[in-house]
Design a protein around this motif. Sequence first.
Motif, short mmCIF file in Angstrom:
data_model
loop_
_atom_site.label_atom_id
_atom_site.label_comp_id
_atom_site.label_asym_id
_atom_site.label_seq_id
_atom_site.Cartn_x
_atom_site.Cartn_y
_atom_site.Cartn_z
N GLU A 203 -6.29 -0.08 -8.19
CA GLU A 203 -6.07 -1.13 -7.13
C GLU A 203 -5.94 -2.61 -7.58
O GLU A 203 -5.90 -3.78 -7.09
N SER B 89 0.39 -0.06 -7.38
CA SER B 89 1.24 1.26 -6.54
C SER B 89 0.71 2.44 -6.94
O SER B 89 0.73 2.46 -8.23
N LYS C 177 -8.73 4.71 -9.65
CA LYS C 177 -8.09 4.69 -8.14
C LYS C 177 -8.76 2.62 -8.50
O LYS C 177 -7.60 2.03 -7.90
#
Length: 323
Positions: A141, A146, A137
């Motif tokens: 990011e 996305s 994650k």
Amino acid sequence: MSSTMPSHRDHVINEINELLFKHGFETSNIYDRSCFDLVARRELLLLLMKVLINVDGFSAAHAQEIKRVARTFLASPLLVGIKSKNEVLEEDVVYERHGIPVIAPTTLRNIVVEEIYPEIFADRGGYYVEIDGQIVKDVRESQDLSLKDLADLAHVSRETIYKYETGRVRAQPETAFLLESILNMRITLSVDLFQVPQQKNMDKKDEGEPRELVDLGFGVINTNRTPFDALAKAETQNVDVNKKTEPLITDLEKNRNQKVLKRMATNLKDLSDVIGTDAVFILEKKKKLDSIDGVPVVHSWEIGEMKDPAEFLKMLAERRECN
């Protein structure tokens, strides 16, 4: 095949013993007909190791016994094998039998010599890896990707990436390695081989023998597939004999003759040295005997005159120092 397999197994055990010894492990003697073949210690890591040619021969009863011993000594049980059924165990893959991790000898060598820990584990349906979802994650990011962007690049669904990031599913190695290539970051987790088995209710420490130790306040677990008869540990919190309240490995008389007891004393001394705990004989004979080949002896009638585990441990310490 049956005539050559025992010598083959002995060869593998001896190679593993030499490997561990050369790389800083203190190793025990090799014990046949036991739930473990050898014990090895390096610093805080204590291993109970079983070696088999075919790991399918490892029974649930042996697994239960080695887990009980491992829990008592905060040790890690490990099964090293060559094959399962007719398939050779793959290098750097972790398998499992009855809750015990299983690896090939080459995997063990990679761990001990190169400190390369396996990331792939085998389970029903194939091979898998665990992914560090938070790293996925964070890196995703940081690269302004996305969930859908990363999913498209990895040829999986958006929901799959979300499950990876939230730790809800494990991944197939090919997908994980593709994600690592996309993110330019390691995201897989090494398999934790050296866990201490969790405590189970089956460890009934109040039903063991000798009853004299139980009545005195020791938790006792009898064993059937080890080079000793029982494990004992003081249950009370106020025991303080040089702060030494580690579990004891214990042998019982059981109408054994002196020759057998002497042979068992050799095993007790060997294991107690590697494990880092005390060993003791509990004898029923009226004749006073303080030790057998350096292993302290405490008689049943002596235990009957004691008030608490502290007295037992004090006597044990005194007889140990006299040897």
